[in-house]
Design an enzyme around this catalytic site. Structure first.
Site, PDB file in Angstrom:
ATOM      1  CB  CYS A 186      -9.199 -10.179  15.358  1.00 59.03           C
ATOM      2  SG  CYS A 186      -8.065 -10.378  13.973  1.00 59.03           S
ATOM      3  NE  ARG A 213      -3.438   0.096   2.690  1.00 57.40           N
ATOM      4  CZ  ARG A 213      -3.818  -0.395   3.858  1.00 57.40           C
ATOM      5  NH1 ARG A 213      -3.435   0.183   4.978  1.00 57.40           N
ATOM      6  NH2 ARG A 213      -4.587  -1.454   3.922  1.00 57.40           N
ATOM      7  CE1 TYR A 214       0.113   4.155   3.753  1.00 51.76           C
ATOM      8  CE2 TYR A 214       0.680   2.221   5.045  1.00 51.76           C
ATOM      9  CZ  TYR A 214      -0.148   3.290   4.803  1.00 51.76           C
ATOM     10  OH  TYR A 214      -1.231   3.495   5.606  1.00 51.76           O
ATOM     11  CB  CYS A 257      -3.540 -15.930  16.500  1.00 49.86           C
ATOM     12  SG  CYS A 257      -3.691 -14.805  15.102  1.00 49.86           S
ATOM     13  NE  ARG A 260       5.432   2.238   6.077  1.00 50.35           N
ATOM     14  CZ  ARG A 260       5.009   3.407   5.580  1.00 50.35           C
ATOM     15  NH1 ARG A 260       5.491   3.869   4.432  1.00 50.35           N
ATOM     16  NH2 ARG A 260       4.094   4.088   6.212  1.00 50.35           N
ATOM     17  CB  CYS A 266      -7.976 -10.428  19.684  1.00 51.11           C
ATOM     18  SG  CYS A 266      -6.234 -10.785  20.005  1.00 51.11           S
ATOM     19  CG  ASP A 306      -8.897  -1.275  11.839  1.00 52.31           C
ATOM     20  OD1 ASP A 306      -8.851  -0.069  11.538  1.00 52.31           O
ATOM     21  OD2 ASP A 306      -7.876  -1.976  12.025  1.00 52.31           O
ATOM     22  CE  LYS A 342      -1.081   1.608  10.335  1.00 51.51           C
ATOM     23  NZ  LYS A 342      -0.781   0.944   9.028  1.00 51.51           N
ATOM     24  CG  ASP A 398      -5.151   1.114   9.061  1.00 47.08           C
ATOM     25  OD1 ASP A 398      -4.530   1.311   8.007  1.00 47.08           O
ATOM     26  OD2 ASP A 398      -4.648   0.630  10.092  1.00 47.08           O
ATOM     27  NE  ARG A 417      -4.729  -8.145   7.943  1.00 43.61           N
ATOM     28  CZ  ARG A 417      -3.521  -7.679   8.250  1.00 43.61           C
ATOM     29  NH1 ARG A 417      -2.781  -8.298   9.148  1.00 43.61           N
ATOM     30  NH2 ARG A 417      -3.029  -6.622   7.639  1.00 43.61           N
TER      31      ARG A 417
HETATM   32  C1  LIG Z   1      -0.017   0.022   8.824  1.00 47.20           C
HETATM   33  C2  LIG Z   1       0.514  -0.539   7.584  1.00 47.20           C
HETATM   34  C3  LIG Z   1       1.881  -0.504   7.292  1.00 47.20           C
HETATM   35  C4  LIG Z   1       2.898   0.031   8.264  1.00 47.20           C
HETATM   36  O1  LIG Z   1       2.706   1.374   8.467  1.00 47.20           O
HETATM   37  P1  LIG Z   1       3.675   2.197   9.411  1.00 47.20           P
HETATM   38  O2  LIG Z   1       2.964   3.506   9.545  1.00 47.20           O
HETATM   39  O3  LIG Z   1       4.972   2.275   8.723  1.00 47.20           O
HETATM   40  O4  LIG Z   1       3.784   1.467  10.709  1.00 47.20           O
HETATM   41  C5  LIG Z   1       2.313  -0.983   6.093  1.00 47.20           C
HETATM   42  N1  LIG Z   1       1.461  -1.502   5.183  1.00 47.20           N
HETATM   43  C6  LIG Z   1       0.139  -1.546   5.429  1.00 47.20           C
HETATM   44  C7  LIG Z   1      -0.738  -2.140   4.405  1.00 47.20           C
HETATM   45  C8  LIG Z   1      -0.379  -1.084   6.652  1.00 47.20           C
HETATM   46  O5  LIG Z   1      -1.692  -1.158   6.882  1.00 47.20           O
HETATM   47  S1  SF4 Z   2      -5.580  -9.216  16.651  1.00 45.80           S
HETATM   48 FE1  SF4 Z   2      -6.193 -10.862  15.229  1.00 45.80          FE
HETATM   49  S2  SF4 Z   2      -4.320 -11.374  14.111  1.00 45.80           S
HETATM   50 FE2  SF4 Z   2      -3.700 -10.243  15.982  1.00 45.80          FE
HETATM   51  S3  SF4 Z   2      -3.292 -11.825  17.547  1.00 45.80           S
HETATM   52 FE3  SF4 Z   2      -5.416 -11.137  17.802  1.00 45.80          FE
HETATM   53  S4  SF4 Z   2      -6.591 -12.617  16.573  1.00 45.80           S
HETATM   54 FE4  SF4 Z   2      -4.482 -12.795  15.886  1.00 45.80          FE
END
Ligand SMILES: *Cc1c(COP(=O)(O)O)cnc(C)c1O
Ligand code: SF4
Length: 346
Positions: A110, A90-91, A103, A94, A107, A273, A317, A310, A112
């Protein structure tokens, strides 16, 4: 010694963490979303305390079946930015690799949750990994590679070391970052050999520890963090602002001091989220802003994380923290830690 993990509503009921009257109501939650709670973590819960902050994070609740408008299976839009399966770009500089889809705990908030669990996601195959490393190799602007999941420390030490070695072989990658909850959920898995597998002599290695309450830092969790730090791994934190877990100045301050005491620099405090069935954990933005401002006014500068969201859909973010600077009568004015406003000369 083997660690027992509670994996069903029935297991939780047997451990006294779910009342008999709740078992039937929770059956559908257990079908919709994975459950796991390692015994040592369950032992931190006070079953007599109906609002225990550890239980709230890990023990399912019937409210998880209440889906609100605006909640989404992919709240931060990962799928839109995935050029290769298992990788999110996305960025510009990185990328994220979703290295595991399970996991040690699940959680209840979560983000995801629709993708994570023993029956949901699939592990990356060798072919997937080859495609991921080929993609990173072909993109010289990628400076940093972030391993996430699920929990990427579910990988064996051998697999974690292999990922590190393959990234070390890519010259333009300078930083490897792991996002994990393992130091607090299963500190016993972070053996000296595991910490060594994550370390690198040629790349900077950061590890972001996810925790949401000071009580998650038992002595063995702190010891796991020390083992990582002793391998030259820099530790930063990641938390989610959660109703009933850390939504007070005191709980948030204690959490940040617990991170610092374990040698972890607070990095991110996430606004929740909008994953399905998580509305009962939501703290409104104005309340989060007040909490973070109070933390900044009263604690060490090292204790203050970035308060971020996000943007739904996957743009990026964004910072939610209130600013200390504002325009007043055509001049800049700043807010002091005493809460007073001080005009600046220009
Ligand atoms: C949050 C995130 C990152 C890391 O972002 P930082 O601001 O550098 O911590 C990288 N890729 C994605 C897709 C993210 O959601
Ligand atoms: S937030 Fe989601 S991905 Fe992270 S440890 Fe908890 S269950 Fe696993």
């Amino acid at each position: 010694m083997t660690t027992i993990t509670l994996r069903s509503v029935a297991d939780l009921a047997e451990a006294g963490l779910v009342g008999e009257a709740q078992v039937a109501r929770l059956a559908d939650v257990g079908v919709a979303y994975a459950i796991a709670l390692p015994q040592p973590l369950a032992a931190l819960i006070d079953p007599a305390d109906a609002s225990d902050p550890i239980a709230r994070q890990y023990v399912p609740s019937p409210e998880e079946l209440e889906i609100q408008p605006g909640e989404s299976a992919d709240p931060i839009g990962d799928a839109r930015h995935s050029p290769v399966p298992g990788l999110v770009h996305r960025y510009r500089d990185r990328v994220l690799i979703k290295a595991a889809s399970t996991c040690p705990v699940y959680c209840r908030f979560c983000f995801r949750r629709e993708m994570v669990g023993p029956e949901k996601g699939e592990a990356l195959t060798k072919t997937d990994l080859d495609a991921i490393f080929a993609y990173i190799e072909g993109q010289p602007e990628i400076f940093e590679v972030i391993l996430t999941g699920g929990d990427p420390l579910m990988l064996s030490a051998a697999r974690a070391r292999e990922i590190t070695r393959r990234l070390e072989a890519i010259d333009h990658v300078k930083l490897i970052r792991w996002h994990t909850r393992m130091p607090v959920t299963r500190p016993d898995r972070i053996t000296p050999a595991y910490a060594e597998a994550l370390s690198s002599q040629t790349k900077a290695v950061f590890l972001a520890v996810h925790a949401n309450h000071a009580r998650e830092f038992k002595p063995d969790a702190v010891a796991a963090c020390r083992r990582l730090a002793s391998q030259g791994i820099a530790l930063v934190s990641q938390s989610v602002l959660l109703r009933g877990v850390n939504d007070s100045v005191e709980a948030l301050g204690d959490l940040m001091r617990a991170f610092l005491s374990a040698g972890i620099k607070p990095y991110y405090l996430h606004q929740l989220d909008a994953a399905p069935g998580t509305a009962h954990f939501r703290v409104p933005v104005e309340e989060g802003q007040r909490l973070v401002r109070a933390l900044r006014d009263n604690a060490s500068g090292l204790a203050v994380p970035h308060y971020v969201i996000d943007i739904p859909g996957g743009v990026s973010k964004a910072s939610l923290a209130l600013s200390d600077i504002e325009r007043r009568d055509d001049r800049w004015a700043v807010r002091g830690r005493d809460g007073e406003i001080y005009p600046l000369a220009d």
